[in-house]
Design a protein around this motif. Structure first.
Motif, PDB file in Angstrom:
ATOM      1  N   TRP A  18      33.570  45.714  45.001  1.00 25.48           N
ATOM      2  CA  TRP A  18      33.398  44.896  43.803  1.00 25.48           C
ATOM      3  C   TRP A  18      34.059  45.550  42.593  1.00 25.48           C
ATOM      4  O   TRP A  18      34.700  44.872  41.794  1.00 25.48           O
ATOM      5  N   ASN A  21      37.838  45.032  42.266  1.00 27.79           N
ATOM      6  CA  ASN A  21      38.351  43.664  42.226  1.00 27.79           C
ATOM      7  C   ASN A  21      37.686  42.843  41.130  1.00 27.79           C
ATOM      8  O   ASN A  21      36.599  43.185  40.666  1.00 27.79           O
ATOM      9  N   ARG A  99      31.194  38.793  42.998  1.00 30.68           N
ATOM     10  CA  ARG A  99      32.028  37.860  43.761  1.00 30.68           C
ATOM     11  C   ARG A  99      32.625  36.811  42.827  1.00 30.68           C
ATOM     12  O   ARG A  99      31.894  36.053  42.186  1.00 30.68           O
ATOM     13  N   PRO A 100      33.945  36.730  42.752  1.00 29.27           N
ATOM     14  CA  PRO A 100      34.585  35.831  41.789  1.00 29.27           C
ATOM     15  C   PRO A 100      34.238  34.358  41.988  1.00 29.27           C
ATOM     16  O   PRO A 100      34.211  33.599  41.018  1.00 29.27           O
ATOM     17  N   GLU A 101      33.949  33.953  43.196  1.00 30.67           N
ATOM     18  CA  GLU A 101      33.641  32.535  43.428  1.00 30.67           C
ATOM     19  C   GLU A 101      32.322  32.108  42.785  1.00 30.67           C
ATOM     20  O   GLU A 101      32.016  30.919  42.698  1.00 30.67           O
ATOM     21  N   LEU A 102      31.539  33.071  42.302  1.00 26.59           N
ATOM     22  CA  LEU A 102      30.264  32.751  41.667  1.00 26.59           C
ATOM     23  C   LEU A 102      30.385  32.576  40.153  1.00 26.59           C
ATOM     24  O   LEU A 102      29.437  32.126  39.506  1.00 26.59           O
ATOM     25  N   ARG A 105      29.129  29.355  37.277  1.00 21.96           N
ATOM     26  CA  ARG A 105      28.116  28.502  37.915  1.00 21.96           C
ATOM     27  C   ARG A 105      26.719  28.716  37.347  1.00 21.96           C
ATOM     28  O   ARG A 105      25.748  28.203  37.882  1.00 21.96           O
TER      29      ARG A 105
END
Length: 175
Positions: A18, A21, A99-102, A105
């Motif tokens: 983490w 990135n 995590r970038p996809e979170l 949101r």
């Protein structure tokens, strides 16, 4: 939906990833240096309390809390003079989604709200957070939870926006 677990050495590889990135590497320092500091926390050489937070049962990020009094006693007032303006009993919080996809949101806001509820239930009265002024996403999330700007302080690479929230304010907002 949100849960916390004290960080253990088994979490080191995930946290190292983490830190290397996005989104963590945007706001944290050198990953190896940061990891060394977090190891000190996990292994008891630093009084900061590190946690992994989970969203829907999956590891989602890192959060920690630290004592203003301990930071002052350790000599950090020279590099962060705003510490000297705060109650010694206040605690500071740092967090980051891993995590970038979170991102985007509302998860960071939900995590912080749940962590504040925990800290205030433990008897802490004031919590501080210190984002860089360029981190507008974080500042908006902190404001949504009820943090208010306390002051702005220059640091080596920018400006810290010191924000605070009290247990009373949190109770008003959540009540």
């Amino acid at each position: 939906m949100i849960a916390f677990a004290a960080m253990t050495p088994a979490d080191y590889p995930m946290l190292q990833h983490w830190l290397e990135n996005p989104p963590m590497n945007e706001w944290w320092g050198d990953p190896d240096k940061e990891m060394a500091g977090i190891r000190d926390k996990v292994e008891g050489r630093d009084k900061t309390r590190p946690f992994i937070f989970f969203h829907e049962g999956e590891p989602a990020g890192y959060i920690q809390y630290w004592s203003v009094g301990n930071e002052v006693d350790s000599g950090h007032g020279a590099e962060a003079p705003w510490l000297l303006e705060l109650p010694r009993t206040a605690v500071g919080v740092d967090l980051s989604l891993g995590r970038p996809e979170l991102l985007g949101r509302g998860i960071g806001t939900a995590v912080l709200r749940a962590f504040l509820a925990r800290l205030f239930a433990e008897g802490h009265e004031t919590v501080v957070i210190d984002p860089d002024e360029a981190n507008s996403r974080a500042i908006r999330a902190y404001e949504k939870v009820g943090f208010r700007e306390y002051g702005r302080y220059p640091h080596g690479s920018g400006v810290t926006v010191l924000m605070t929230i009290t247990s009373e304010r949190f109770a008003e907002i959540e009540g």
